[in-house]
Scaffold this motif. Sequence first.
Motif, PDB file in Angstrom:
ATOM      1  N   PHE A 352       0.845  -1.192   0.000  1.00  9.34           N
ATOM      2  CA  PHE A 352       0.000   0.000   0.000  1.00  9.34           C
ATOM      3  C   PHE A 352       0.878   1.237   0.000  1.00  9.34           C
ATOM      4  O   PHE A 352       1.810   1.357   0.793  1.00  9.34           O
ATOM      5  CB  PHE A 352      -0.914   0.010   1.230  1.00  9.34           C
ATOM      6  CG  PHE A 352      -1.977   1.077   1.175  1.00  9.34           C
ATOM      7  CD1 PHE A 352      -3.084   0.935   0.355  1.00  9.34           C
ATOM      8  CD2 PHE A 352      -1.864   2.224   1.931  1.00  9.34           C
ATOM      9  CE1 PHE A 352      -4.059   1.915   0.298  1.00  9.34           C
ATOM     10  CE2 PHE A 352      -2.832   3.211   1.883  1.00  9.34           C
ATOM     11  CZ  PHE A 352      -3.935   3.054   1.067  1.00  9.34           C
ATOM     12  N   LEU A 353       0.562   2.168  -0.912  1.00  9.36           N
ATOM     13  CA  LEU A 353       1.299   3.425  -1.021  1.00  9.36           C
ATOM     14  C   LEU A 353       0.293   4.567  -1.102  1.00  9.36           C
ATOM     15  O   LEU A 353      -0.573   4.574  -1.975  1.00  9.36           O
ATOM     16  CB  LEU A 353       2.187   3.418  -2.272  1.00  9.36           C
ATOM     17  CG  LEU A 353       2.899   4.735  -2.609  1.00  9.36           C
ATOM     18  CD1 LEU A 353       3.859   5.127  -1.491  1.00  9.36           C
ATOM     19  CD2 LEU A 353       3.633   4.622  -3.937  1.00  9.36           C
ATOM     20  N   ASN A 354       0.412   5.534  -0.193  1.00 12.02           N
ATOM     21  CA  ASN A 354      -0.525   6.653  -0.144  1.00 12.02           C
ATOM     22  C   ASN A 354       0.239   7.962   0.017  1.00 12.02           C
ATOM     23  O   ASN A 354       0.842   8.218   1.069  1.00 12.02           O
ATOM     24  CB  ASN A 354      -1.500   6.467   1.030  1.00 12.02           C
ATOM     25  CG  ASN A 354      -2.646   7.462   0.989  1.00 12.02           C
ATOM     26  OD1 ASN A 354      -2.658   8.382   0.178  1.00 12.02           O
ATOM     27  ND2 ASN A 354      -3.608   7.295   1.874  1.00 12.02           N
ATOM     28  N   ILE A 355       0.225   8.791  -1.041  1.00  6.97           N
ATOM     29  CA  ILE A 355       0.830  10.125  -0.970  1.00  6.97           C
ATOM     30  C   ILE A 355      -0.242  11.186  -1.265  1.00  6.97           C
ATOM     31  O   ILE A 355       0.059  12.296  -1.695  1.00  6.97           O
ATOM     32  CB  ILE A 355       2.002  10.267  -1.957  1.00  6.97           C
ATOM     33  CG1 ILE A 355       1.533  10.058  -3.394  1.00  6.97           C
ATOM     34  CG2 ILE A 355       3.127   9.288  -1.607  1.00  6.97           C
ATOM     35  CD1 ILE A 355       2.609  10.358  -4.433  1.00  6.97           C
ATOM     36  N   SER A 356      -1.488  10.871  -0.998  1.00  2.00           N
ATOM     37  CA  SER A 356      -2.608  11.731  -1.363  1.00  2.00           C
ATOM     38  C   SER A 356      -2.713  12.963  -0.474  1.00  2.00           C
ATOM     39  O   SER A 356      -2.075  13.063   0.582  1.00  2.00           O
ATOM     40  CB  SER A 356      -3.909  10.931  -1.288  1.00  2.00           C
ATOM     41  OG  SER A 356      -4.205  10.590   0.051  1.00  2.00           O
ATOM     42  N   SER A 357      -3.548  13.916  -0.921  1.00  2.00           N
ATOM     43  CA  SER A 357      -3.904  15.110  -0.150  1.00  2.00           C
ATOM     44  C   SER A 357      -2.682  15.910   0.271  1.00  2.00           C
ATOM     45  O   SER A 357      -2.560  16.380   1.406  1.00  2.00           O
ATOM     46  CB  SER A 357      -4.731  14.723   1.091  1.00  2.00           C
ATOM     47  OG  SER A 357      -5.918  14.078   0.727  1.00  2.00           O
ATOM     48  N   ASN A 358      -1.768  16.063  -0.657  1.00  2.00           N
ATOM     49  CA  ASN A 358      -0.649  16.984  -0.497  1.00  2.00           C
ATOM     50  C   ASN A 358      -0.745  18.026  -1.611  1.00  2.00           C
ATOM     51  O   ASN A 358      -1.828  18.246  -2.159  1.00  2.00           O
ATOM     52  CB  ASN A 358       0.678  16.232  -0.538  1.00  2.00           C
ATOM     53  CG  ASN A 358       0.953  15.469   0.748  1.00  2.00           C
ATOM     54  OD1 ASN A 358       1.242  16.056   1.783  1.00  2.00           O
ATOM     55  ND2 ASN A 358       0.871  14.136   0.687  1.00  2.00           N
ATOM     56  N   ASP A 359       0.328  18.631  -1.942  1.00  2.00           N
ATOM     57  CA  ASP A 359       0.371  19.564  -3.065  1.00  2.00           C
ATOM     58  C   ASP A 359       1.514  19.164  -3.989  1.00  2.00           C
ATOM     59  O   ASP A 359       2.297  19.992  -4.460  1.00  2.00           O
ATOM     60  CB  ASP A 359       0.552  20.997  -2.542  1.00  2.00           C
ATOM     61  CG  ASP A 359       0.256  22.045  -3.600  1.00  2.00           C
ATOM     62  OD1 ASP A 359      -0.485  21.720  -4.551  1.00  2.00           O
ATOM     63  OD2 ASP A 359       0.772  23.167  -3.483  1.00  2.00           O
TER      64      ASP A 359
END
Length: 835
Positions: A352-359
Amino acid sequence: MLVFVSLLLCMGSFINGGLTSRYKEDASMMVMRSCHDKERHALLGLKANLVDINNTLNNWRSKEKNDCCQWAGVSCDKHTGHVTELDLSSSYSYVLSGNISPFLSLLPQLEYLDLSGIDFQFNPIPNSLTSLTSLKGLTISGANLSGPIHHHIANLSKLDFLDLSNNFLSGPIPDSLGDLTSLTEIHLSRNRLEGVIPTSIGNLPRLIELDLSRNLLNGSVPDFVRSTFLRQLDLSRNRLTGNLPNSMGKLSNLRYLDVSSNSLTGVIYDVHFQTLDVLIYLDLSFNSFELNLSSNIGFELLTIKLQSCKLGPSFPMWIQTQRYFAYLDISNAGISDFVPAWFWDLPPRLRFLNISSNDIKGTLPDMALVFEDYPGMDFSNNQLEGMIPLLPSKLAALNLSRNRFSGTLSFLCRIDAALTFRDLSSNLLSGTLPDCLKKFYEKLVVLNLSNNSLSGEIPSSLGFLSELQALYLRRNAFVGEVPTSLNNCTKLRFVDLGENNFSGNIPAWIGETLSELYVLVLRSNRFNGSLPSQICFLNNLQLLDLSNNLLVGNIPRCFGNFTAMATRRFQDDITSHSYSSYVATLPNATSVGATEYCPGLDGGFLSCFTNEDALFIDNALVAWKGTQRQFERGLYLLKSIDISSNKLYGKLPSEITNLRELVSFNISNNKLYGEIPKHVGQLRYLDTFDLSRNEFSGNIPLSLSNIDRLSYLNLSYNNLSGRIPTGTQLQSFSYTSYSGNPQLCGPPLIQICEPSPPPATVVGEEDVQDEEDELWKSYYIGMSSGFVFGFCGICGALFLNCRFRYFVFASSNNMKDWIHVTVVHFQSLRMKFRR
């Protein structure tokens, strides 16, 4: 001869020794088979306090010489016959229920007690349990216990294992728990425990595992510097405040650390991980931590969860040292940077890889990677752009939503058929739906393509997706009719085709075959024809939005049959969809709870994975109080019907008042007429009620003022008349809620109502006849009495006055004519009144 005698003696000694040994063994067997009468009666007393629906304790009988050591769940010491172990756990199935018997105190040699899964019906832990001073292991998890943990638990001085998790225990954790210096494991998770964590627990010298998660604990994280053997620490989902102690970095045996979902603050430095060389699981998410780590940290984590911690604005370079992680979540971490090239060399064991909700900016590189398993990837809600590149063929889940990706969906044809979740919504994608979507027929659960520029007709091949539960095509440019092949997708629970250019009739088969639907959104299309009555078959339907179409005809009376809108049943699980295809394939995985999957901490595992991370939460855009509002987590609470802005006519069926759990009802901008159903007040949970711009007439029902939860009301531009019912509820709305009804009066309108006539009563024909008879009876009695008194007066005057006598006789003829006319006149009035 001597040799022969010696041989006989040896043989005799051997035989005698063998017999003695056999006798001892038989004697031992006899002791092992028997139990003490006092303890047998204690166990029977325990059984008497339990309800055994499956007859689990069938062989617990009161017959003499019935050996309790042979009973189910009972183990005895083979030498003394004392009961040492009692295991009645039922794997949370509640086949046993009742009370914890005080007779347990009559088992003085009991060392291990497991009563997990018995329904103790919110009874407290009895004090008699603390008299079991030989107890080494106590497990009563998932047993519906309530009340506090008594401080007398310190009497269990030999206790080394304590598990009271998943109950309804409340109050503080007793400080005396720290006196049990033999404790190696404490599990108190999933209760209502409150107060601070006693510092004495941090001084337990043999403590290996401590789980206090999912409680209401407050205060700071204690110092565990004396618990040098601590390997697993879980304090997540509490109300802890303050900083993470620097001493945490001295726990050299710590492998699992979870302090997520608290209110912890401060900066995390290298000192917090100073000697944590064996740490493999780290969860600091949902706190207010700021991470300031160097690239020289000595551990290599398998699971890294840092959601909502502050890692940015630059991309955290220390992640480059983590070469073997299987789970990485750095979402919502304040990163506003380009992803460095080294990051995309992802570990082959990634899950699982999650880099969401950044800019995060830039484009995605080609990722022709080969993973050992099928990972999920979430890059959503960033500033990523460009064409979607070559992605790994083995993916379980892909979320690229809320970015600026462009191009077509053809890249999907290169992904393995194991993909179970796909969210590409809110991008700049164009083109048609590729026919290769049908290859995902065995796995695909969620398909979200909303808010793009996709066009064309829905291909019939979409009907091959037999496992599909949620279909989002909202806000695109799709045309044509809904293909009949979709009736094969019988597991659909959520369908949103709103804001497209679909046409034709609303298919009747939706109600006939999609029985699991709880959300159906077809708003802002060009659907025409009448409302199919088959929609009423959708007993699970909670949200129906057919607004802004070209629908005509009546509202079917069966709209009052939507069971889920008429009864109270809150099913939070219907709004979520599990999309991870690899949860069940975790090596050495064991189910810890209803939603958790976690391998043990010993050997050969990659990460602890919670199923909560593998959920897609449904979301719906709903017309709410005159505006549009997005519902996600609370969607299961919303029960709504919106068929506004169509060409519907006829009366509003009174059956609609059966939907007593309805929260929002909007039928505005139609041609509906007649009166508002007088029992509308039965919709006691109604929050939004919009009947504006129709042709409703008559009075506003008095019962409407009884809906105390009503916060939005619009009855404007109808033909309503009369006084607005008085009461704090209806007068609290703006006058605009009632405007456009010229014959409506009373506050909050400025039109003043005319004085009300005396209240009329509804009477029947017999009542009218009785009133007429009483009226004429009074008239005749009055007339007769008047005639008698008048006649006597006239006779007296005639006898005493001569001149008056002449006048009377002269006028008698005129009087006769007047009486005749009067009688005839009253008779005519009576006949008229009867008619």
